[in-house]
Design a protein around this motif. Sequence first.
Motif, PDB file in Angstrom:
ATOM      1  N   LEU A  81      27.600  43.221  32.666  1.00 36.86           N
ATOM      2  CA  LEU A  81      26.603  42.978  31.630  1.00 36.86           C
ATOM      3  C   LEU A  81      27.222  42.391  30.360  1.00 36.86           C
ATOM      4  O   LEU A  81      26.655  41.470  29.758  1.00 36.86           O
ATOM      5  N   PHE A  82      28.366  42.906  29.948  1.00 39.05           N
ATOM      6  CA  PHE A  82      28.952  42.430  28.701  1.00 39.05           C
ATOM      7  C   PHE A  82      29.675  41.095  28.873  1.00 39.05           C
ATOM      8  O   PHE A  82      29.625  40.240  27.986  1.00 39.05           O
ATOM      9  N   ALA A  83      30.348  40.896  30.004  1.00 36.41           N
ATOM     10  CA  ALA A  83      31.043  39.627  30.210  1.00 36.41           C
ATOM     11  C   ALA A  83      30.061  38.460  30.242  1.00 36.41           C
ATOM     12  O   ALA A  83      30.366  37.366  29.759  1.00 36.41           O
ATOM     13  N   ALA A  84      28.878  38.695  30.808  1.00 36.01           N
ATOM     14  CA  ALA A  84      27.877  37.634  30.891  1.00 36.01           C
ATOM     15  C   ALA A  84      27.485  37.139  29.506  1.00 36.01           C
ATOM     16  O   ALA A  84      27.186  35.946  29.326  1.00 36.01           O
ATOM     17  N   HIS A  85      27.507  38.030  28.522  1.00 36.24           N
ATOM     18  CA  HIS A  85      27.222  37.581  27.158  1.00 36.24           C
ATOM     19  C   HIS A  85      28.477  37.050  26.472  1.00 36.24           C
ATOM     20  O   HIS A  85      28.422  36.018  25.779  1.00 36.24           O
ATOM     21  N   MET A  86      29.592  37.725  26.654  1.00 35.46           N
ATOM     22  CA  MET A  86      30.819  37.313  25.972  1.00 35.46           C
ATOM     23  C   MET A  86      31.179  35.858  26.260  1.00 35.46           C
ATOM     24  O   MET A  86      31.679  35.145  25.383  1.00 35.46           O
ATOM     25  N   LYS A  87      30.920  35.403  27.465  1.00 36.99           N
ATOM     26  CA  LYS A  87      31.302  34.030  27.807  1.00 36.99           C
ATOM     27  C   LYS A  87      30.508  32.996  27.018  1.00 36.99           C
ATOM     28  O   LYS A  87      30.895  31.827  26.964  1.00 36.99           O
ATOM     29  N   THR A  88      29.396  33.417  26.414  1.00 38.93           N
ATOM     30  CA  THR A  88      28.577  32.499  25.613  1.00 38.93           C
ATOM     31  C   THR A  88      29.006  32.474  24.150  1.00 38.93           C
ATOM     32  O   THR A  88      28.530  31.623  23.392  1.00 38.93           O
ATOM     33  N   GLN A  89      29.885  33.391  23.740  1.00 39.30           N
ATOM     34  CA  GLN A  89      30.298  33.479  22.354  1.00 39.30           C
ATOM     35  C   GLN A  89      31.431  32.494  22.046  1.00 39.30           C
ATOM     36  O   GLN A  89      32.280  32.228  22.907  1.00 39.30           O
ATOM     37  N   GLU A  90      31.469  32.005  20.836  1.00 36.17           N
ATOM     38  CA  GLU A  90      32.514  31.056  20.449  1.00 36.17           C
ATOM     39  C   GLU A  90      33.900  31.647  20.623  1.00 36.17           C
ATOM     40  O   GLU A  90      34.831  30.961  21.074  1.00 36.17           O
ATOM     41  N   ASN A  91      34.064  32.921  20.270  1.00 31.15           N
ATOM     42  CA  ASN A  91      35.370  33.579  20.376  1.00 31.15           C
ATOM     43  C   ASN A  91      35.540  34.374  21.665  1.00 31.15           C
ATOM     44  O   ASN A  91      36.519  35.112  21.817  1.00 31.15           O
ATOM     45  N   GLY A  92      34.608  34.238  22.593  1.00 30.26           N
ATOM     46  CA  GLY A  92      34.732  34.966  23.852  1.00 30.26           C
ATOM     47  C   GLY A  92      34.712  36.456  23.626  1.00 30.26           C
ATOM     48  O   GLY A  92      33.933  36.976  22.820  1.00 30.26           O
ATOM     49  N   GLY A  93      35.569  37.168  24.335  1.00 30.45           N
ATOM     50  CA  GLY A  93      35.600  38.621  24.197  1.00 30.45           C
ATOM     51  C   GLY A  93      36.672  39.229  25.075  1.00 30.45           C
ATOM     52  O   GLY A  93      37.350  38.533  25.846  1.00 30.45           O
ATOM     53  N   SER A  94      36.818  40.526  24.944  1.00 30.63           N
ATOM     54  CA  SER A  94      37.834  41.250  25.702  1.00 30.63           C
ATOM     55  C   SER A  94      37.232  42.537  26.260  1.00 30.63           C
ATOM     56  O   SER A  94      36.499  43.249  25.560  1.00 30.63           O
ATOM     57  N   ILE A  95      37.551  42.825  27.504  1.00 27.92           N
ATOM     58  CA  ILE A  95      37.097  44.056  28.157  1.00 27.92           C
ATOM     59  C   ILE A  95      38.328  44.857  28.567  1.00 27.92           C
ATOM     60  O   ILE A  95      39.275  44.312  29.133  1.00 27.92           O
ATOM     61  N   LEU A  96      38.292  46.131  28.265  1.00 31.66           N
ATOM     62  CA  LEU A  96      39.386  47.027  28.622  1.00 31.66           C
ATOM     63  C   LEU A  96      38.846  48.147  29.498  1.00 31.66           C
ATOM     64  O   LEU A  96      37.947  48.891  29.091  1.00 31.66           O
ATOM     65  N   ASN A  97      39.383  48.254  30.701  1.00 37.08           N
ATOM     66  CA  ASN A  97      39.003  49.317  31.624  1.00 37.08           C
ATOM     67  C   ASN A  97      40.091  50.387  31.668  1.00 37.08           C
ATOM     68  O   ASN A  97      41.236  50.138  31.283  1.00 37.08           O
ATOM     69  N   ILE A  98      39.737  51.553  32.152  1.00 38.52           N
ATOM     70  CA  ILE A  98      40.689  52.661  32.209  1.00 38.52           C
ATOM     71  C   ILE A  98      41.003  52.997  33.661  1.00 38.52           C
ATOM     72  O   ILE A  98      40.137  53.483  34.402  1.00 38.52           O
ATOM     73  N   GLY A  99      42.229  52.686  34.069  1.00 40.46           N
ATOM     74  CA  GLY A  99      42.704  53.071  35.387  1.00 40.46           C
ATOM     75  C   GLY A  99      43.415  54.408  35.303  1.00 40.46           C
ATOM     76  O   GLY A  99      43.019  55.304  34.555  1.00 40.46           O
ATOM     77  N   SER A 100      44.508  54.544  36.039  1.00 43.37           N
ATOM     78  CA  SER A 100      45.243  55.810  36.077  1.00 43.37           C
ATOM     79  C   SER A 100      46.560  55.573  36.813  1.00 43.37           C
ATOM     80  O   SER A 100      46.693  54.607  37.577  1.00 43.37           O
ATOM     81  N   VAL A 101      47.529  56.466  36.598  1.00 46.57           N
ATOM     82  CA  VAL A 101      48.730  56.401  37.427  1.00 46.57           C
ATOM     83  C   VAL A 101      48.375  56.600  38.894  1.00 46.57           C
ATOM     84  O   VAL A 101      49.100  56.151  39.786  1.00 46.57           O
ATOM     85  N   THR A 102      47.242  57.265  39.142  1.00 49.60           N
ATOM     86  CA  THR A 102      46.812  57.476  40.527  1.00 49.60           C
ATOM     87  C   THR A 102      46.146  56.237  41.120  1.00 49.60           C
ATOM     88  O   THR A 102      45.740  56.260  42.278  1.00 49.60           O
ATOM     89  N   SER A 103      46.031  55.162  40.330  1.00 50.85           N
ATOM     90  CA  SER A 103      45.494  53.917  40.886  1.00 50.85           C
ATOM     91  C   SER A 103      46.396  53.375  41.986  1.00 50.85           C
ATOM     92  O   SER A 103      45.948  52.663  42.881  1.00 50.85           O
ATOM     93  N   HIS A 104      47.708  53.685  41.909  1.00 51.41           N
ATOM     94  CA  HIS A 104      48.674  53.185  42.886  1.00 51.41           C
ATOM     95  C   HIS A 104      49.433  54.288  43.608  1.00 51.41           C
ATOM     96  O   HIS A 104      50.082  54.018  44.617  1.00 51.41           O
ATOM     97  N   LEU A 105      49.383  55.501  43.073  1.00 50.45           N
ATOM     98  CA  LEU A 105      50.161  56.592  43.649  1.00 50.45           C
ATOM     99  C   LEU A 105      49.249  57.737  44.084  1.00 50.45           C
ATOM    100  O   LEU A 105      48.307  58.083  43.371  1.00 50.45           O
ATOM    101  N   PRO A 106      49.494  58.337  45.240  1.00 57.04           N
ATOM    102  CA  PRO A 106      48.670  59.468  45.675  1.00 57.04           C
ATOM    103  C   PRO A 106      48.963  60.708  44.844  1.00 57.04           C
ATOM    104  O   PRO A 106      50.086  60.926  44.392  1.00 57.04           O
TER     105      PRO A 106
END
Length: 262
Positions: A133-158
Amino acid sequence: MSTTDYLSHLFSYEGQVVVVIGGTGVLGGALCDGFGKAGGHVIVSGRSEERGQERVQAIQQAGGSAEFIAVDVFERASIESLRDQVLAAHGQVDVVVNCAGMNAAVAYEEISDDDWDWIMAGNLRSTQVGCQLFAAHMKTQENGGSILNIGSVTSHLPLSKVFAYSASKAAVVNLTKNVAREYATQGVRVNAICPGFFPAEQNRKILAPERVEKIMGQTPMDRFGEPEELIGAALLLCSRNAGSFITGADYYVDGGFTANRF
C-alpha cells in the motif's frame, strides 16, 4: 561544510513524515523516539491508543513532533485507512517501518493452525500489506520513499520454540528483497533490520534462565540488546542521503550472534 552540517545532511529527517506501524511496542517505540529526535514527524501507529499517546508525549517532550493513528495490522482496510489519513493530513509519507510482531512459544508438535495463522498474519501479511500500500504511493512522490521491515536472527538460523515466528521472519526477509527489486528504479528503497535478542513483550515468555544462558553463550557481546541500539541502523537504512544506494539489505544488529557459528 561543518561536521555538524555534514552529519545533518546525511541523517536529518527534517520535513519528512515517518510512519511506524507497531510503534506502540518496545522496539517500535524506540524507533519512533529515534526518528523524532532526528527531526521527522512521527506517526506512532498501533492498536493501543493509551500506549500510543504516551509515546507521542515522550517524543514531544524531547522536542520532537508526533501524533498517534490507530491501526489493526490484521486488517488490510485498517492499514489502507492509516495511509489515507497520513496523506490527507500531510500530503506525503517518506518512511514506513513495518514493526508489528507476534510470537507464540510452543513445542513444534503443539503448534495449532490458529497460532500459525495468527503469527503469519501479524508478522508476514501485515508487512506485505504495508509494503504494497505505501510503496504504491511512494513511487509517485518526487523524493520517493523508504520502507524498513523487521526480520530476525531467526530469519536464517533455526531456534527452538519459535518455529512459526522464524518461518514468518524468513519470509519477511525474502519479501523485502523481492519488493526492493520491484521498486529499485522507482525511487522506493526497501530494507530489513534483523535484530538479535532484545527482550520485548513477545519473547519474554521464552527467556527462561537456561535459555538465556544458551543465548549468551552464542552472543559474543555477552548481553541482550537495548531497544535504542536499533536506532542507528534504522536511520542509516532509511536516510535519503546516507542510505541512498542501500536497498534489499538485511542488516543484522545482534551483538555478533550470527557471526558466532561453529
